[in-house]
Design a protein around this motif. Structure first.
Motif, PDB file in Angstrom:
ATOM      1  N   LEU A  19     -41.225   4.052  92.778  1.00 26.25           N
ATOM      2  CA  LEU A  19     -42.466   4.767  93.065  1.00 26.25           C
ATOM      3  C   LEU A  19     -42.275   6.275  92.987  1.00 26.25           C
ATOM      4  O   LEU A  19     -43.155   7.001  92.532  1.00 26.25           O
ATOM      5  CB  LEU A  19     -42.961   4.370  94.467  1.00 26.25           C
ATOM      6  CG  LEU A  19     -44.201   5.092  94.998  1.00 26.25           C
ATOM      7  CD1 LEU A  19     -45.416   4.793  94.122  1.00 26.25           C
ATOM      8  CD2 LEU A  19     -44.481   4.682  96.442  1.00 26.25           C
ATOM      9  N   HIS A  20     -41.112   6.748  93.397  1.00 27.16           N
ATOM     10  CA  HIS A  20     -40.861   8.183  93.463  1.00 27.16           C
ATOM     11  C   HIS A  20     -40.306   8.765  92.166  1.00 27.16           C
ATOM     12  O   HIS A  20     -40.579   9.923  91.835  1.00 27.16           O
ATOM     13  CB  HIS A  20     -39.891   8.487  94.608  1.00 27.16           C
ATOM     14  CG  HIS A  20     -40.466   8.212  95.954  1.00 27.16           C
ATOM     15  ND1 HIS A  20     -40.904   9.194  96.805  1.00 27.16           N
ATOM     16  CD2 HIS A  20     -40.695   7.032  96.599  1.00 27.16           C
ATOM     17  CE1 HIS A  20     -41.377   8.657  97.919  1.00 27.16           C
ATOM     18  NE2 HIS A  20     -41.256   7.341  97.816  1.00 27.16           N
ATOM     19  N   TYR A  21     -39.507   7.963  91.427  1.00 20.79           N
ATOM     20  CA  TYR A  21     -38.799   8.501  90.270  1.00 20.79           C
ATOM     21  C   TYR A  21     -39.043   7.726  88.974  1.00 20.79           C
ATOM     22  O   TYR A  21     -38.339   7.947  87.986  1.00 20.79           O
ATOM     23  CB  TYR A  21     -37.294   8.564  90.563  1.00 20.79           C
ATOM     24  CG  TYR A  21     -36.943   9.531  91.661  1.00 20.79           C
ATOM     25  CD1 TYR A  21     -36.831  10.902  91.412  1.00 20.79           C
ATOM     26  CD2 TYR A  21     -36.755   9.086  92.972  1.00 20.79           C
ATOM     27  CE1 TYR A  21     -36.519  11.793  92.433  1.00 20.79           C
ATOM     28  CE2 TYR A  21     -36.449   9.973  94.002  1.00 20.79           C
ATOM     29  CZ  TYR A  21     -36.339  11.327  93.718  1.00 20.79           C
ATOM     30  OH  TYR A  21     -36.036  12.207  94.721  1.00 20.79           O
ATOM     31  N   ALA A  22     -40.016   6.824  88.987  1.00 20.25           N
ATOM     32  CA  ALA A  22     -40.396   6.060  87.788  1.00 20.25           C
ATOM     33  C   ALA A  22     -39.237   5.263  87.205  1.00 20.25           C
ATOM     34  O   ALA A  22     -39.182   5.048  85.989  1.00 20.25           O
ATOM     35  CB  ALA A  22     -40.987   6.986  86.715  1.00 20.25           C
TER      36      ALA A  22
ATOM     37  N   ALA B  75     -34.585  -1.958  80.363  1.00 20.40           N
ATOM     38  CA  ALA B  75     -33.838  -1.633  81.579  1.00 20.40           C
ATOM     39  C   ALA B  75     -32.503  -0.970  81.234  1.00 20.40           C
ATOM     40  O   ALA B  75     -32.113   0.028  81.851  1.00 20.40           O
ATOM     41  CB  ALA B  75     -33.618  -2.893  82.410  1.00 20.40           C
ATOM     42  N   GLU B  76     -31.820  -1.513  80.236  1.00 17.52           N
ATOM     43  CA  GLU B  76     -30.544  -0.932  79.829  1.00 17.52           C
ATOM     44  C   GLU B  76     -30.714   0.502  79.349  1.00 17.52           C
ATOM     45  O   GLU B  76     -29.867   1.361  79.611  1.00 17.52           O
ATOM     46  CB  GLU B  76     -29.921  -1.787  78.730  1.00 17.52           C
ATOM     47  CG  GLU B  76     -29.450  -3.163  79.220  1.00 17.52           C
ATOM     48  CD  GLU B  76     -29.035  -4.085  78.083  1.00 17.52           C
ATOM     49  OE1 GLU B  76     -29.351  -3.762  76.908  1.00 17.52           O
ATOM     50  OE2 GLU B  76     -28.415  -5.132  78.366  1.00 17.52           O
ATOM     51  N   LEU B  77     -31.810   0.773  78.649  1.00 19.39           N
ATOM     52  CA  LEU B  77     -32.054   2.112  78.115  1.00 19.39           C
ATOM     53  C   LEU B  77     -32.296   3.148  79.206  1.00 19.39           C
ATOM     54  O   LEU B  77     -32.094   4.342  78.982  1.00 19.39           O
ATOM     55  CB  LEU B  77     -33.237   2.089  77.138  1.00 19.39           C
ATOM     56  CG  LEU B  77     -32.952   1.466  75.771  1.00 19.39           C
ATOM     57  CD1 LEU B  77     -34.244   1.248  74.991  1.00 19.39           C
ATOM     58  CD2 LEU B  77     -32.000   2.358  74.965  1.00 19.39           C
ATOM     59  N   ILE B  78     -32.733   2.703  80.393  1.00 21.33           N
ATOM     60  CA  ILE B  78     -32.888   3.653  81.499  1.00 21.33           C
ATOM     61  C   ILE B  78     -31.787   3.452  82.543  1.00 21.33           C
ATOM     62  O   ILE B  78     -31.952   3.811  83.709  1.00 21.33           O
ATOM     63  CB  ILE B  78     -34.287   3.593  82.134  1.00 21.33           C
ATOM     64  CG1 ILE B  78     -34.519   2.294  82.899  1.00 21.33           C
ATOM     65  CG2 ILE B  78     -35.383   3.798  81.096  1.00 21.33           C
ATOM     66  CD1 ILE B  78     -35.733   2.339  83.832  1.00 21.33           C
TER      67      ILE B  78
ATOM     68  N   ALA C  16     -40.997   1.877  79.437  1.00 22.93           N
ATOM     69  CA  ALA C  16     -40.699   2.402  80.765  1.00 22.93           C
ATOM     70  C   ALA C  16     -41.933   3.051  81.375  1.00 22.93           C
ATOM     71  O   ALA C  16     -42.706   3.725  80.687  1.00 22.93           O
ATOM     72  CB  ALA C  16     -39.558   3.413  80.680  1.00 22.93           C
ATOM     73  N   ALA C  17     -42.115   2.860  82.673  1.00 26.20           N
ATOM     74  CA  ALA C  17     -43.322   3.312  83.350  1.00 26.20           C
ATOM     75  C   ALA C  17     -43.561   4.813  83.193  1.00 26.20           C
ATOM     76  O   ALA C  17     -44.688   5.250  82.933  1.00 26.20           O
ATOM     77  CB  ALA C  17     -43.240   2.942  84.836  1.00 26.20           C
TER      78      ALA C  17
END
Length: 289
Positions: free
Chosen positions: A33-36, A64-67, A159-160
């Motif tokens: 929520l705070h850092y996407a 997910a791996e990319l972030i 990614a969000a």
């Protein structure tokens, strides 16, 4: 299915357990929520089968791996979670949303290496993403925001955080009476809409932007394959803004958008032509076959 998304009847899959819809909650200090620190997938279930469901599960893991986030589930386990959620709700036709995020833990700064990675799978019944534009052609604004360079973001991750400028662009478009907005990329080339890839037709041939700084959508890949199978010449290339005037037809592709004709982008108009209608109808048949 009506009402606010936090106040509905139904069941949501959370971290391996099916829970009541209204009890599917996270703490306000959840890192995502705070850092996407969050990735997600949007999928559609037709006649009891999620179209390209396994590919979506695989892409969620890659995103997910990319972030720098490792999911504690395999693609097969994610597939099973989606099936469990759909069965629990009794749905054979639905939109499916799988979202993975860093939850609350010992870290609450930019770093979150010690926080657990959580996975939620929800769904809802959703009609045409652009409403009646599916028949008459969507009206698009031209966004002031540009898709950034892949040197600044993981552009192939769903990614969000990458959708912030998309939300802002869509809000501005809706305020002007448009369904969506088309975005240019950091170099000034035509890129995509806020949540869908874009295609153009000229003289019986198709032109679509090279997906080198935005998500190469699964629906985009499906439509490209359909065009190749039909012997249609396709040019994946960089498209300059001034070329918009010369295109005859246009459509958008995406899991939510499916194949949606575009009738207008800014001051440029397009017909809902035969190729657009053919591809839209063929896609409908494919996902329900």
């Amino acid at each position: 299915m009506d009402g606010a998304f936090d106040d509905r009847d139904g069941t949501i899959w959370m971290d391996g357990t099916l829970v009541d819809w209204r009890e599917a909650k996270v703490h306000v200090l959840t890192h995502g929520l705070h850092y996407a620190s969050s990735v997600f997938e949007g999928e559609r279930c037709y006649n009891g089968t999620i179209f390209k469901g396994h590919e979506h599960s695989q892409r969620l893991i890659r995103s997910a791996e990319l972030i720098d986030m490792e999911l504690p589930y395999t693609a097969e386990e994610i597939d099973a979670a989606k099936d469990d959620m759909l069965k629990a709700n009794g749905w054979t036709d639905a939109y499916v949303r799988a979202v993975a995020f860093r939850g609350s833990g010992q870290d609450m700064g930019v770093s979150a290496a010690r926080n657990p990675v959580r996975l939620v799978v929800a769904g809802w019944q959703w009609g045409n993403y652009y409403g009646d534009a599916k028949m008459k052609g969507a009206k698009l604004d031209i966004s002031k925001w540009k898709r950034p360079s892949p040197e600044t973001i993981p552009s192939q991750a769903k990614a969000a955080g990458l959708y912030m400028i998309c939300t802002m662009s869509k809000h501005a478009a809706e305020a002007k009476g448009c369904s969506d907005a088309m975005m240019f990329d950091y170099r000034g080339y035509v890129a995509e809409a806020t949540g869908a890839n874009i295609f153009f037709v000229k003289d019986g041939e198709v032109h679509t932007p090279t997906a080198d700084c935005f998500l190469n959508g699964l629906t985009r890949q499906t439509v490209l394959q359909m065009l190749h199978e039909r012997g249609v010449t396709v040019h994946e290339r960089h498209i300059m803004p001034e070329e918009l005037e010369g295109f005859e037809q246009c459509w958008l592709t995406g899991t939510a958008a499916e194949v949606t004709p575009v009738g207008q982008i800014g001051d440029y108009s397009f017909e809902v032509g035969q190729m657009t209608r053919d591809i839209a109808e063929a896609y409908e048949k494919l996902v329900r076959s």
